[in-house]
Motif scaffolding. Structure first.
Motif, PDB file in Angstrom:
ATOM      1  N   ASP A 171      -3.386   3.737  -2.815  1.00  0.00           N
ATOM      2  CA  ASP A 171      -3.345   2.757  -3.903  1.00  0.00           C
ATOM      3  C   ASP A 171      -2.519   1.555  -3.447  1.00  0.00           C
ATOM      4  OD1 ASP A 171      -4.693   4.632  -5.401  1.00  0.00           O
ATOM      5  OD2 ASP A 171      -3.044   5.025  -6.802  1.00  0.00           O
ATOM      6  N   VAL A 172      -2.809   0.403  -4.019  1.00  0.00           N
ATOM      7  CA  VAL A 172      -2.021  -0.796  -3.755  1.00  0.00           C
ATOM      8  C   VAL A 172      -1.308  -1.159  -5.042  1.00  0.00           C
ATOM      9  CG1 VAL A 172      -2.155  -3.276  -3.252  1.00  0.00           C
ATOM     10  CG2 VAL A 172      -3.455  -1.653  -1.878  1.00  0.00           C
ATOM     11  N   GLY A 175      -6.188   0.066  -0.888  1.00  0.00           N
ATOM     12  CA  GLY A 175      -5.762   0.157   0.510  1.00  0.00           C
ATOM     13  C   GLY A 175      -6.822   0.787   1.386  1.00  0.00           C
ATOM     14  N   GLU A 177       0.855  -1.185   0.000  1.00  0.00           N
ATOM     15  CA  GLU A 177       0.000   0.000   0.000  1.00  0.00           C
ATOM     16  C   GLU A 177       0.887   1.230   0.000  1.00  0.00           C
ATOM     17  OE1 GLU A 177      -3.486   2.224   2.604  1.00  0.00           O
ATOM     18  OE2 GLU A 177      -2.833   0.211   3.181  1.00  0.00           O
ATOM     19  N   GLN A 233      -9.479  -1.810   1.747  1.00  0.00           N
ATOM     20  CA  GLN A 233      -8.980  -2.870   2.620  1.00  0.00           C
ATOM     21  C   GLN A 233      -9.111  -2.449   4.084  1.00  0.00           C
ATOM     22  OE1 GLN A 233      -4.867  -3.858   1.919  1.00  0.00           O
ATOM     23  NE2 GLN A 233      -4.690  -4.907   3.859  1.00  0.00           N
TER      24      GLN A 233
END
Length: 167
Positions: A61-62, A129, A47, A132
């Motif tokens: 962002d991942v 992220g 992440e 998540q």
């Protein structure tokens, strides 16, 4: 109708099982084996925590990273420097040194060595992220599990009712 609900429940159950297995394997590597990052079949997820790669990669962002030392100029790479995991673009590569820079930065990073490289970014998943973090909160996770249980009970009840009606 019950076949549709059955199919949806099976898909949700399969997705949850995959997420649980992959998540457990990830946690095992990071928490139990004390690795800096997990190696999931040659790939890892990171992440992004800063805006240094904006607008290419944003905070939250991942990045899916292929674990490799085979990187070329202009690749976005992930490397470890002083216990920090950094995602920057490789702008110069020669035998002695590798120079990186964040897309939003005006100056080059200090040179790194090839052994510091984790790999190169192969996919950017915007805001994963953030999702998540939301979905892994105990409250939301409990609600998702509760919803699946309720849907399973409704499905079981409607299936039994339909069986009785067929007889």
């Amino acid at each position: 109708m019950s076949k549709i609900i059955s199919c949806i429940l099976n898909v949700l159950l399969a997705i949850m099982m995959i997420v649980i297995i992959v998540g457990s394997y990830y946690m095992y590597q990071v928490k139990i084996q004390k690795k800096d990052y997990a190696n999931l079949w040659g790939y890892s997820l990171f992440e992004v925590g800063t805006g240094s790669m904006s607008p290419t990669i944003e905070i939250g962002d991942v990045v899916i990273t292929k674990i490799t030392k085979d990187v070329e100029e202009n690749d976005i790479i992930v490397y470890i420097e002083d216990d920090d995991i950094i995602t920057h673009r490789l702008i110069e590569k020669n035998e002695e040194r590798l120079i990186t820079r964040g897309d939003a930065n005006n100056s080059d990073d200090k040179p790194i060595e090839e052994n510091m490289i984790i790999g190169k970014v192969v996919k950017i998943i915007p805001q994963l992220g953030t999702w998540q973090n939301i979905l892994s909160s105990p409250e939301i996770l409990s609600l998702i599990i509760l919803l699946i249980i309720i849907l399973s009970i409704i499905y079981a009840y409607t299936s039994k009712t339909e069986e009785k009606d067929d007889k």
